[in-house]
Design an enzyme around this catalytic site. Structure first.
Site, PDB file in Angstrom:
ATOM      1  N   ASP A   1       0.857  -1.183   0.000  1.00  0.00           N
ATOM      2  CA  ASP A   1       0.000   0.000   0.000  1.00  0.00           C
ATOM      3  C   ASP A   1       0.897   1.239   0.000  1.00  0.00           C
ATOM      4  OD1 ASP A   1      -2.131   1.764   0.266  1.00  0.00           O
ATOM      5  OD2 ASP A   1      -2.189   1.572   2.458  1.00  0.00           O
TER       6      ASP A   1
ATOM      7  N   THR B   1       2.045  24.676  27.297  1.00  0.00           N
ATOM      8  CA  THR B   1       1.935  24.883  25.846  1.00  0.00           C
ATOM      9  C   THR B   1       1.747  23.571  25.096  1.00  0.00           C
ATOM     10  OG1 THR B   1       3.272  26.888  25.949  1.00  0.00           O
ATOM     11  CG2 THR B   1       3.095  25.804  23.805  1.00  0.00           C
TER      12      THR B   1
ATOM     13  N   THR C   1       2.750   9.351   2.567  1.00  0.00           N
ATOM     14  CA  THR C   1       3.675   9.446   3.693  1.00  0.00           C
ATOM     15  C   THR C   1       4.425   8.148   3.932  1.00  0.00           C
ATOM     16  OG1 THR C   1       2.226  11.068   4.757  1.00  0.00           O
ATOM     17  CG2 THR C   1       3.882  10.012   6.139  1.00  0.00           C
ATOM     18  N   ASN C   2       3.728   7.014   3.858  1.00  0.00           N
ATOM     19  CA  ASN C   2       4.342   5.720   4.140  1.00  0.00           C
ATOM     20  C   ASN C   2       4.012   4.689   3.069  1.00  0.00           C
ATOM     21  OD1 ASN C   2       5.549   6.209   6.824  1.00  0.00           O
ATOM     22  ND2 ASN C   2       3.431   6.475   7.483  1.00  0.00           N
ATOM     23  N   ILE C   3       4.906   3.705   2.933  1.00  0.00           N
ATOM     24  CA  ILE C   3       4.644   2.505   2.152  1.00  0.00           C
ATOM     25  C   ILE C   3       4.464   1.372   3.151  1.00  0.00           C
ATOM     26  CG2 ILE C   3       5.544   0.868   0.453  1.00  0.00           C
ATOM     27  CD1 ILE C   3       7.234   3.138  -0.687  1.00  0.00           C
TER      28      ILE C   3
ATOM     29  N   ASP D   1      -6.343   3.567  -3.216  1.00  0.00           N
ATOM     30  CA  ASP D   1      -6.580   3.298  -1.801  1.00  0.00           C
ATOM     31  C   ASP D   1      -8.066   3.287  -1.474  1.00  0.00           C
ATOM     32  OD1 ASP D   1      -6.640   6.023  -2.436  1.00  0.00           O
ATOM     33  OD2 ASP D   1      -5.936   6.655  -0.459  1.00  0.00           O
TER      34      ASP D   1
END
Length: 256
Positions: free
Chosen positions: A6, A184, A10-12, A109
């Site tokens: 897939d 913060t 951003t990622n495989i 996808d």
């Protein structure tokens, strides 16, 4: 065994299925400048960690939304696995129907996700995929993919905040104990995570209202989905493996 890949922005993510059972998962960052040998190294390393030989991989299927890296990736599979991979597209045989203005523009996808949802639940579904972008895909009770909502992803939202506010630090995406931050970092986490949960619930609720489908099943997936899916009231189920399972369904329908 089936190797499913897939390719996201951003990622495989790679998964190996032995029948319908996922026996291993592997993830690396998406880089468009890698060579076929680099991809071959990653793939063979993945197989070696599972003590699986390339000869045990009967076939490979790829779902990709990053065309630029496909030549190197497919070349690596041919060279190291000795298979020509099946590529997910709207031209494959599938159980769902694509009823949108531009079916050819529907990402692989989303074809994978909706194919899994329809085969698994056989009812109307909204599939929420938390990736670089968060997508909401609707498939009706007849298996027709009709509508989509696309939202900036959780990571993009946080990156925009830290990039545009010079004094705000980079932080981990995590749900703080309370929405009432005492510093913060907690305040940023509260605003980003709880704000995103609220937007997810509102989008799903509004989709159901406009679709006149209040009983629609809502399934979530994607790497960042775990943080949100546990808290979002409109999400019924989270499954990180939808991509692998959906590719297996499409492979079985199209092999040979």
């Amino acid at each position: 065994m089936l190797l499913t890949i897939d390719v996201g922005n951003t990622n495989i993510s790679m998964g190996i299925l032995d029948g319908d059972k996922i026996i291993g998962r592997y993830r690396l960052m998406t880089e468009t400048i890698r060579t076929s040998d680099e991809y071959g190294f990653f793939i063979t390393t993945f197989l070696n960690t599972l003590h699986v030989s390339e000869t045990q991989i009967e076939d490979v299927i790829i779902s990709s939304v990053v065309p630029k890296l496909m030549y190197s990736l497919t070349s690596a599979i041919i060279k190291y696995i000795h298979k020509t991979p099946m590529i997910v597209s709207n031209e494959l045989k599938m159980e769902i129907q694509l009823d949108t203005q531009a079916p050819s523009s529907i990402g692989a996808d989303r074809i994978v996700n909706t194919s899994y949802a329809w085969r698994t639940f056989h009812t109307s579904c909204i599939i929420v995929d938390f990736g670089t972008a968060t997508t909401y895909d609707y498939i009706d009770k007849n298996g027709v993919f009709k509508y989509v909502v696309i939202q900036p992803g959780l990571g993009i939202s946080l990156n925009a905040l830290t990039a545009k506010a010079a004094k705000l630090p980079e932080i981990e995406i995590a749900r703080p104990k309370s929405i009432l931050g005492t510093n913060t970092i907690e305040g940023m986490q509260a605003g980003v995570v709880y704000g995103y949960i609220g937007s997810v619930d509102y989008i799903i609720k509004t989709m159901k209202e406009q679709l006149n489908d209040p009983e629609c099943m809502v399934i979530a997936t994607g790497g960042l989905g775990k943080v949100i899916a546990k808290e979002a009231k409109e999400i019924h189920e989270y499954d990180e493996d939808i991509a692998y399972k959906g590719m297996k369904i499409l492979y079985d329908m199209n092999k040979g």
